[in-house]
Design a protein around this motif. Sequence first.
Motif, PDB file in Angstrom:
ATOM      1  N   THR A   1      39.217  50.081  37.483  1.00 16.28           N
ATOM      2  CA  THR A   1      38.336  49.560  38.527  1.00 16.28           C
ATOM      3  C   THR A   1      37.661  48.291  38.041  1.00 16.28           C
ATOM      4  O   THR A   1      37.045  48.274  36.974  1.00 16.28           O
ATOM      5  CB  THR A   1      37.269  50.597  38.912  1.00 16.28           C
ATOM      6  OG1 THR A   1      37.905  51.786  39.389  1.00 16.28           O
ATOM      7  CG2 THR A   1      36.351  50.046  40.003  1.00 16.28           C
ATOM      8  N   GLY A   2      37.769  47.231  38.829  1.00 19.36           N
ATOM      9  CA  GLY A   2      37.141  45.968  38.471  1.00 19.36           C
ATOM     10  C   GLY A   2      35.627  46.059  38.488  1.00 19.36           C
ATOM     11  O   GLY A   2      35.050  47.061  38.896  1.00 19.36           O
TER      12      GLY A   2
ATOM     13  N   VAL B   1      34.249  38.709  40.925  1.00 25.21           N
ATOM     14  CA  VAL B   1      34.787  40.046  40.666  1.00 25.21           C
ATOM     15  C   VAL B   1      35.922  39.925  39.658  1.00 25.21           C
ATOM     16  O   VAL B   1      36.858  39.137  39.846  1.00 25.21           O
ATOM     17  CB  VAL B   1      35.298  40.693  41.958  1.00 25.21           C
ATOM     18  CG1 VAL B   1      35.958  42.035  41.662  1.00 25.21           C
ATOM     19  CG2 VAL B   1      34.147  40.892  42.941  1.00 25.21           C
TER      20      VAL B   1
ATOM     21  N   HIS C   1      43.836  39.625  44.907  1.00 25.72           N
ATOM     22  CA  HIS C   1      43.979  40.995  44.406  1.00 25.72           C
ATOM     23  C   HIS C   1      45.431  41.450  44.491  1.00 25.72           C
ATOM     24  O   HIS C   1      46.000  41.964  43.518  1.00 25.72           O
ATOM     25  CB  HIS C   1      43.078  41.914  45.233  1.00 25.72           C
ATOM     26  CG  HIS C   1      42.985  43.308  44.695  1.00 25.72           C
ATOM     27  ND1 HIS C   1      42.116  44.252  45.193  1.00 25.72           N
ATOM     28  CD2 HIS C   1      43.648  43.956  43.698  1.00 25.72           C
ATOM     29  CE1 HIS C   1      42.252  45.380  44.544  1.00 25.72           C
ATOM     30  NE2 HIS C   1      43.170  45.224  43.630  1.00 25.72           N
TER      31      HIS C   1
ATOM     32  N   ILE D   1      38.715  44.462  32.166  1.00 21.05           N
ATOM     33  CA  ILE D   1      38.086  45.686  32.702  1.00 21.05           C
ATOM     34  C   ILE D   1      37.892  46.708  31.592  1.00 21.05           C
ATOM     35  O   ILE D   1      36.812  47.280  31.421  1.00 21.05           O
ATOM     36  CB  ILE D   1      38.952  46.280  33.830  1.00 21.05           C
ATOM     37  CG1 ILE D   1      38.930  45.371  35.062  1.00 21.05           C
ATOM     38  CG2 ILE D   1      38.453  47.667  34.211  1.00 21.05           C
ATOM     39  CD1 ILE D   1      39.900  45.794  36.148  1.00 21.05           C
TER      40      ILE D   1
ATOM     41  N   SER E   1      44.857  47.245  40.163  1.00 20.03           N
ATOM     42  CA  SER E   1      43.415  47.420  39.933  1.00 20.03           C
ATOM     43  C   SER E   1      42.729  47.865  41.222  1.00 20.03           C
ATOM     44  O   SER E   1      43.194  47.563  42.326  1.00 20.03           O
ATOM     45  CB  SER E   1      42.777  46.117  39.440  1.00 20.03           C
ATOM     46  OG  SER E   1      43.344  45.703  38.222  1.00 20.03           O
TER      47      SER E   1
ATOM     48  N   GLU F   1      40.080  36.759  48.706  1.00 18.52           N
ATOM     49  CA  GLU F   1      39.906  37.774  47.652  1.00 18.52           C
ATOM     50  C   GLU F   1      40.986  38.847  47.748  1.00 18.52           C
ATOM     51  O   GLU F   1      41.518  39.306  46.736  1.00 18.52           O
ATOM     52  CB  GLU F   1      38.516  38.397  47.781  1.00 18.52           C
ATOM     53  CG  GLU F   1      38.197  39.471  46.752  1.00 18.52           C
ATOM     54  CD  GLU F   1      37.962  38.927  45.360  1.00 18.52           C
ATOM     55  OE1 GLU F   1      37.788  39.751  44.430  1.00 18.52           O
ATOM     56  OE2 GLU F   1      37.950  37.690  45.188  1.00 18.52           O
TER      57      GLU F   1
ATOM     58  N   HIS G   1      39.451  47.501  43.526  1.00 16.79           N
ATOM     59  CA  HIS G   1      38.345  46.567  43.729  1.00 16.79           C
ATOM     60  C   HIS G   1      37.024  47.339  43.743  1.00 16.79           C
ATOM     61  O   HIS G   1      36.917  48.397  44.375  1.00 16.79           O
ATOM     62  CB  HIS G   1      38.513  45.821  45.052  1.00 16.79           C
ATOM     63  CG  HIS G   1      37.763  44.540  45.108  1.00 16.79           C
ATOM     64  ND1 HIS G   1      36.398  44.495  45.335  1.00 16.79           N
ATOM     65  CD2 HIS G   1      38.166  43.247  44.960  1.00 16.79           C
ATOM     66  CE1 HIS G   1      36.009  43.233  45.329  1.00 16.79           C
ATOM     67  NE2 HIS G   1      37.045  42.453  45.105  1.00 16.79           N
TER      68      HIS G   1
ATOM     69  N   HIS H   1      46.642  41.248  40.759  1.00 16.54           N
ATOM     70  CA  HIS H   1      46.115  42.487  40.169  1.00 16.54           C
ATOM     71  C   HIS H   1      46.313  43.675  41.116  1.00 16.54           C
ATOM     72  O   HIS H   1      45.352  44.366  41.480  1.00 16.54           O
ATOM     73  CB  HIS H   1      44.627  42.324  39.844  1.00 16.54           C
ATOM     74  CG  HIS H   1      44.287  41.057  39.128  1.00 16.54           C
ATOM     75  ND1 HIS H   1      44.588  40.855  37.799  1.00 16.54           N
ATOM     76  CD2 HIS H   1      43.675  39.921  39.558  1.00 16.54           C
ATOM     77  CE1 HIS H   1      44.182  39.644  37.439  1.00 16.54           C
ATOM     78  NE2 HIS H   1      43.625  39.064  38.488  1.00 16.54           N
TER      79      HIS H   1
ATOM     80  N   LEU I   1      39.135  41.501  37.904  1.00 19.49           N
ATOM     81  CA  LEU I   1      40.166  42.509  38.189  1.00 19.49           C
ATOM     82  C   LEU I   1      41.248  42.553  37.110  1.00 19.49           C
ATOM     83  O   LEU I   1      42.176  43.347  37.216  1.00 19.49           O
ATOM     84  CB  LEU I   1      40.818  42.218  39.545  1.00 19.49           C
ATOM     85  CG  LEU I   1      39.901  42.319  40.773  1.00 19.49           C
ATOM     86  CD1 LEU I   1      40.628  41.819  42.017  1.00 19.49           C
ATOM     87  CD2 LEU I   1      39.436  43.750  40.987  1.00 19.49           C
ATOM     88  N   HIS I   2      41.125  41.705  36.091  1.00 21.24           N
ATOM     89  CA  HIS I   2      42.121  41.682  35.011  1.00 21.24           C
ATOM     90  C   HIS I   2      41.969  42.936  34.162  1.00 21.24           C
ATOM     91  O   HIS I   2      40.873  43.282  33.724  1.00 21.24           O
ATOM     92  CB  HIS I   2      41.934  40.431  34.147  1.00 21.24           C
ATOM     93  CG  HIS I   2      43.052  40.177  33.213  1.00 21.24           C
ATOM     94  ND1 HIS I   2      43.179  40.834  32.002  1.00 21.24           N
ATOM     95  CD2 HIS I   2      44.123  39.339  33.299  1.00 21.24           C
ATOM     96  CE1 HIS I   2      44.254  40.407  31.375  1.00 21.24           C
ATOM     97  NE2 HIS I   2      44.848  39.499  32.146  1.00 21.24           N
ATOM     98  N   HIS I   3      43.090  43.647  33.925  1.00 22.33           N
ATOM     99  CA  HIS I   3      43.037  44.945  33.248  1.00 22.33           C
ATOM    100  C   HIS I   3      42.399  44.873  31.869  1.00 22.33           C
ATOM    101  O   HIS I   3      41.574  45.725  31.509  1.00 22.33           O
ATOM    102  CB  HIS I   3      44.455  45.525  33.122  1.00 22.33           C
ATOM    103  CG  HIS I   3      44.908  46.238  34.345  1.00 22.33           C
ATOM    104  ND1 HIS I   3      44.235  47.310  34.889  1.00 22.33           N
ATOM    105  CD2 HIS I   3      45.972  46.025  35.158  1.00 22.33           C
ATOM    106  CE1 HIS I   3      44.868  47.740  35.961  1.00 22.33           C
ATOM    107  NE2 HIS I   3      45.917  46.971  36.153  1.00 22.33           N
TER     108      HIS I   3
END
Length: 551
Positions: free
Chosen positions: A149-150, A159, A74, A166, A81, A70, A83, A78, A161-163
């Motif tokens: 923030t994801g 989870v 990240h 989000i 971003s 993970e 987590h 990403h 985390l893609h902008h």
Amino acid sequence: MTTPKYNKVFSTLGHECEMLAEDDEVEKRFPGNTYWDKIKRGWMRSILVHEKICKSCAIHLRSHGAIEKEKQRHIRYHPSSIHPFSSARIWWELFMTFICFVQLILVPLDVGFFAFNVTMPFFTSVYFLAVRMVTDLICCVDIGVNSITGYYDESKKEVVLHHHKIVTHYLKTRFLIDFLSSIPTHFDLFISMNYHSHQRLEIIMLQLLSTLKYMRFFTFNTLATKLCNIFGVDFYVRHGVLMVLTMLIFWHILSCTQIFGYLLFDDKKNYAAYKNTSSFKAISRSLYDGALLIYTASYGVEEPENNYEFMMTTILWFLSKFVQIYLLARVIEFLRAKTSPKMKYSQMVKQLVEFMRHKQLPLYTQKRILTYYEFHFQKSYFRENEIYATISGQLRQEIVMQTCRQLVENVEFFRDLPLNLLVRIVSCLRSEIYLTNDVVVKANSPGNCMYFISTGTVAVYTTSGKEVCHLEDGDHFGEIALVNPEPSRVASVIAVETCELYRLDRKDFIKAIHPYPDLLEKIQKIAADRMEKTNLMEEHYKRDMATKRLY
């Protein structure tokens, strides 16, 4: 480099095993030794997933290997971003919980008593206004932080985390409440404002806009509940404290808003009532009026004198009844929670603690038992055997295939097996949980099964103590024992962290593959080759050790 947390000494087998850390992606992304480079690396590490936090919140991140993957995902895809299970995010949520609580105390006071700046100058003092401005600005910053923030998708157990995702999720959920409750409404530090001047209308509009900040209560409640889950606050304590805070905050808000309402409709009466009154006495009187309004049908100390005051009092009284209904619903939920899975788990743990105290078990053993229960049940009680007993065989088969098929297919000689055979093999798997330092397999001991790692990390080393490798999620070991009729384990396997393994016994495997003699012969050949390589490695290691002793 090594991870200090995993420097475990396995005294039983006389081998010191260290878990090697993954390549430091942060160092690769931000090389250099300047002060600014160190700050960037520190920030990057703070926004990555935190092991303790994610294990209590995300069911799919239960092992060191899964957490490392993970982190790499990240950093690579990403990096900008935050987590949702990072230490930086948790500290920010702790801070915002405090800010929301401060706003829920100060904003109603400001709304209700700002006009009485002659007799109560505290509400127009530099300190009070500075705190109000700062909290508003922090809430504006919070919108930006939430936008990067994801979030944890419960349905997909992952989870995000893609902008773009989000921002879309934030706009659909909390953005409107956060935006309306973050609009700055105080500029008194820069512009002189007086309620009893020509600015009266403008100030009243700002005060009405300030009442939107009462919506911060929903943010406060959400953050407090999440933090209680992360830090493991007892269910009864959490719900009891939140119910009391809800009642006190609403009482405070209604009392101060009532004063502001009377001020709008009868300025002279209200100003006369609070003239030459200290701030403490004014707040005490407003709380008394609010209590009368909440708990009775009374108007307070003085009856309304016009239709506007009657209407406002009626609206506030109905609001108070809605809040009472809400609190009553929370109490009913609180009582019904005794039958909920989380509450059953809490009760089971209490019984377990009493049992361990009665047996006078050492503290180390108690911690290991509690760790086992927490890992197995994930803080939610259920009876797996009873559930399987109530569903059809087809459904049981689908559940097992969904859980274990990928594990079995990762084995080299299980690939491309007929589906019917794969189903039969998967249905023979049995789940087992091993805690840190547990011996899963000991070298030279009889072997009659193989293992698949669902979550966790194990260390593998030879009989002479040479560490071979670490195996993580999706790996397997012990497959030679499936086809060798009289095997002895050629390696020892130790759990480096809490692991969930699936065991396949030789007798079940032979029974399942019996209709396929050609496949059995192929598997035996592959297993023999792997065993030969292991023996060669062991002999080479012994020669090296003997050479070192001579010199």
